[in-house]
Write a protein that holds these residues in place. Structure first.
Motif, short mmCIF file in Angstrom:
data_model
loop_
_atom_site.label_atom_id
_atom_site.label_comp_id
_atom_site.label_asym_id
_atom_site.label_seq_id
_atom_site.Cartn_x
_atom_site.Cartn_y
_atom_site.Cartn_z
N MET A 1 0.83 -1.21 0.00
CA MET A 1 0.00 0.00 0.00
C MET A 1 0.86 1.25 0.00
O MET A 1 0.48 2.28 -0.58
CB MET A 1 -0.94 -0.01 1.21
CG MET A 1 -2.05 -1.04 1.07
SD MET A 1 -3.41 -0.82 2.26
CE MET A 1 -2.54 -0.97 3.80
N GLN B 1 3.69 1.50 -1.50
CA GLN B 1 4.30 1.62 -2.83
C GLN B 1 3.30 2.03 -3.91
O GLN B 1 3.70 2.41 -5.01
CB GLN B 1 4.91 0.26 -3.23
CG GLN B 1 6.15 -0.11 -2.42
CD GLN B 1 6.54 -1.56 -2.63
OE1 GLN B 1 5.70 -2.41 -2.90
NE2 GLN B 1 7.83 -1.84 -2.49
N THR B 2 2.01 1.89 -3.60
CA THR B 2 0.99 2.17 -4.61
C THR B 2 -0.13 2.99 -3.97
O THR B 2 -0.08 3.30 -2.79
CB THR B 2 0.36 0.86 -5.13
OG1 THR B 2 -0.27 0.21 -4.01
CG2 THR B 2 1.39 -0.07 -5.72
N ASP B 3 -1.14 3.34 -4.75
CA ASP B 3 -2.31 4.00 -4.18
C ASP B 3 -3.48 3.03 -4.08
O ASP B 3 -4.64 3.42 -3.96
CB ASP B 3 -2.73 5.18 -5.07
CG ASP B 3 -1.83 6.37 -4.83
OD1 ASP B 3 -1.32 6.48 -3.70
OD2 ASP B 3 -1.64 7.17 -5.75
N PRO C 1 -6.14 0.57 -2.61
CA PRO C 1 -6.76 0.44 -1.28
C PRO C 1 -6.60 -0.96 -0.71
O PRO C 1 -6.23 -1.91 -1.42
CB PRO C 1 -8.23 0.77 -1.54
CG PRO C 1 -8.45 0.48 -2.98
CD PRO C 1 -7.16 0.73 -3.67
N ASN D 1 2.54 13.21 6.84
CA ASN D 1 1.18 13.34 6.30
C ASN D 1 0.60 14.70 6.73
O ASN D 1 0.32 14.90 7.91
CB ASN D 1 0.32 12.19 6.85
CG ASN D 1 -1.11 12.23 6.31
OD1 ASN D 1 -1.52 13.23 5.70
ND2 ASN D 1 -1.86 11.16 6.54
N ARG E 1 -3.12 7.56 6.84
CA ARG E 1 -2.80 6.70 5.70
C ARG E 1 -3.41 5.31 5.88
O ARG E 1 -3.70 4.88 6.99
CB ARG E 1 -1.27 6.58 5.58
CG ARG E 1 -0.59 7.91 5.29
CD ARG E 1 0.41 7.78 4.14
NE ARG E 1 0.67 9.08 3.53
CZ ARG E 1 1.66 9.89 3.92
NH1 ARG E 1 2.47 9.53 4.88
NH2 ARG E 1 1.84 11.06 3.32
N GLU E 2 -3.58 4.62 4.74
CA GLU E 2 -4.10 3.24 4.76
C GLU E 2 -3.25 2.33 5.65
O GLU E 2 -3.77 1.46 6.33
CB GLU E 2 -4.07 2.66 3.34
CG GLU E 2 -5.14 3.20 2.43
CD GLU E 2 -6.22 2.16 2.20
OE1 GLU E 2 -6.23 1.15 2.91
OE2 GLU E 2 -7.06 2.39 1.33
#
Ligand SMILES: [K+]
Ligand SMILES: [K+]
Lengths: 457, 457
Positions: A381, A383-385, A387, B264, B301-302
């Motif tokens: 997560m 490293q990427t967007d 979900p 963030n 953040r996730e």
């Protein structure tokens, strides 16, 4: 003849020393070497349809996915790779599948030898020391079963491809590819759209589904069934637990899939009832580790994804090409709860007692697996967007070497592909090496500390 | 005097019979009754700011959240409820917090009595039979510790609210509310925006954070520390494991939070370093079960959400108002892995051996907890269009009675609110009743089956 005997003795000594000392190193090392070898092969210009050299990360990803029999892809297998490339992938799957079963056999032999178990892997009732004969017999079983099932699948599929006008050579190649991919639970398809166009074609789905099902049982079950299929009562505890868990998981997950997807127009909603039921069972079998899909996972409901996360994590049978923590690991955890609920001193099943050290091994495999998946998902997560729902799905699919995907792998940045590569590699050699290392590492101590009970829960 | 003795004997008999027979029924029943009672109180028109009767589902949700000391809300606590309403909520928290600690004490006593343990809950070294004296002493400790800490927090906060010009009575009410909410790990705030406006106000955050930290340790730790804080070596295994796990989890999660949120801009990015570090530790303490937050969880953040899912699920100390599977449960699982990795026959810590039945209990609590959370998340996702990341967060938060939220609870459909109500109730009485039921349900059997080892992993 003397030379042969000498060679045999050398192998026996090697099993005793190197393997017993460190099955983990053997597994980690051999898989790394084989993956690099196939990365090299897939980097040849001849391997791609365009004749251009594949980018390193995609060659490495595909080689890892093939050798770890996962089935995740960053490029469309059928469109991107040439006939040669497909052959290399099929060979990678075959080598990886045989490799993992051989390693599992060796480790199982080493464990049973080290522990001096009277109950042996090979056959209920037999109680001789494990030796080269056993090893040869184990490996023969692995090789014979795998080739037999693969060829059987291919023989059923070959005329189907002919009737679809694929032509002789392509039909031959495809049916062989599907045979290898199915039995080894790899989930690679040479067809560009995978099996989705065949959603109503039971001539395709049934042999592939059966191949996946048999492939996920594992060599200890084959040995048991081959030698004593007439006497179910005498099957080993391992065989009974594996068959029960696989059956139960298949039926329960089919029921839940029906609840979640029956009315989803993007997956099963437009199918006839028979077609829906067929696809549900196909998916239910493949969810654990096969990795084939006959509807678009990316369009399935969120609940289906979460269900599949759980099923992929559980995986297939020990000593098989399926991944995950393995169904017997879950069975041991459930038996522990059952024993505790009934207030029994021992974990029991089918008139047998299961030792505490097995429970501790199961706890270790499960908790370490959860830990790796959570770390992997967190890194993915970052490293990427993507979900959580999709990130978790891809990471669990990689770690459990299942290969199902919500359809995001092709567009990932190279570092996120790297995370999935690491997950596939750890997932493939992980549970086996953890189980082996734990089983082989036993001390007997005379001193026991006084008992004290912390409060839990 | 005779009447008193008679009453005492009656209570003793009740502990022996009803409680020993079914602590689960007692816990389930008493919490259900108290929740319904507070639902009635919050349904009075006087309880709301507008003077209108609160909708049943919101009154039930708030009552459950208060009595289960969770802190999830469907209406803004400070804006929606009147002063009377806030008082009812504070009373609900107090009753729920005392109730869960009392029940845990009773169950602990019943377990130690039933098992005839020589090592007792009360004090290391003492080995007399558990009786009414113990029960009285336990309950006295619970009451004294909880009121002392609550009053101490209130005394520190009261002048702070005065300096913020809240006026005498509001300052008194707020400081008392925060004292109760903090020690009982409830996470309710009378301030409309919660603690986010106080993110830089360490006069607020430090006493609340310390109250949450102490509240999450649990009565067995208080007893141990009160009677023998000078001799750490003599602390019970339970106390040592609890303190080590709480410290380790706080530090590790603070480190990870710093990695995820430091830059963030929606959470900590604009803070000074000192303010960031303070908020990170405040959050780290509250993540496990406190449920207060000094930055907007919805904008985190996730990766932070996933980390917090794990920490909430682990929860706080046994016999405390914190929820989750409890830190000692995780400690037992980790010790099992450690023992297996070292090849030891027994799980050991601090020169003590931990029995197998404790490991089985820990496996049961963890697996049942995971199962309930996954079922709850599946149902929740089916009832709403909320994706996995937020659905999982809310369900874990409810089940672990943590009360942190990504900010979606207010807009949920009634049936999804119902799911969270069920999760809070199960989470509150769940682990305790499972642990008690398992510990009390012991048979001694002479027959042992022959041992057989299934292959796992
Ligand atoms: K696979
Ligand atoms: K809480």
């Amino acid at each position: 003849m003397d030379k042969l005997r000498e060679a045999g003795a050398a192998v026996g000594e090697w099993v005793d020393t190197s393997l017993l000392k460190s099955p983990a190193r053997l597994a980690l090392g051999s898989f790394a070497i084989v993956i690099l070898l196939f990365t090299g092969l897939l980097s040849l210009p001849i391997a791609t349809e365009t004749g251009e050299r594949a980018p390193f990360i995609d060659a490495l990803f595909t080689a890892t996915s093939a050798v770890c029999v996962t089935g995740l892809v960053t490029v469309d297998t059928g469109l991107y790779w040439s006939g040669w490339g497909l052959g290399i992938i099929a060979l990678g799957i075959k080598v990886g599948g045989l490799g993992i079963m051989t390693l599992a056999s060796l480790v199982g032999l080493a464990v049973s030898r080290r522990l001096g178990l009277t109950q042996r892997l090979l056959a209920a009732g037999e109680a001789r020391a494990a030796g080269l004969g056993d090893l040869r017999s184990l490996l023969r079983t692995v090789v014979v079963v795998s080739f037999s099932v693969e060829i059987a699948i291919a023989l059923v599929l070959f005329p189907r491809f002919l009737t679809l006008d694929y032509g002789f050579w392509r039909s031959l190649g495809y049916s062989g590819f599907y045979g290898i991919s199915a039995f080894n639970n790899a989930g690679f398809t040479p067809d560009p759209l995978g099996l989705i166009p065949y959603a109503g074609d039971f001539w395709m789905l049934v042999p592939i589904g059966l191949g996946v099902l048999v492939g996920a049982l594992g060599y200890p079950v084959y040995l048991n069934l081959i030698r004593g299929w007439r006497r179910p009562r005498d099957w080993s505890l391992h065989t009974k637990l594996t068959l029960i868990m696989v059956s139960a998981l298949t039926v329960v997950s089919a029921g839940l899939l029906a609840v979640f997807e029956w009315s989803n127009p993007d997956t099963l909603g437009d199918h006839s009832s028979a077609k829906s039921i067929g696809n549900i069972f196909f998916q239910s079998i493949n969810q654990r580790s096969g990795g084939f899909n006959s509807f678009d996972i990316g369009k399935a409901r969120e609940q289906t994804w979460l269900l599949e996360d759980v099923l992929m994590f559980i995986g297939g049978g020990s000593g098989s090409t399926a991944g995950g923590i393995r169904v017997t690991t879950l069975a041991v955890l459930l038996l522990a709860i059952w024993a505790e609920a009934r207030g029994r001193r021992d974990m029991e099943a089918f008139g047998k007692r299961i030792g505490t050290e097995v429970l501790r091994g199961a706890v270790a495999i499960t908790l370490i697996g959860l830990f790796i998946v959570i770390i992997g998902t967190t890194v993915f997560m970052a490293q990427t967007d993507i979900p959580l729902d999709q990130a978790l799905y891809e990471v669990v699919s990689a770690y459990a070497t299942c290969g199902l995907s919500t359809g995001i792998t092709a567009d990932l940045p190279p570092e996120a592909k790297g995370t999935l590569i690491a997950m596939m590699y750890l997932g493939r050699v992980g549970s086996l090496t953890i189980a082996a290392a734990l089983a082989l590492n036993k001390q007997r101590r005379v001193i026991r500390y006084p008992s004290e009970r912390p409060i839990i829960g």
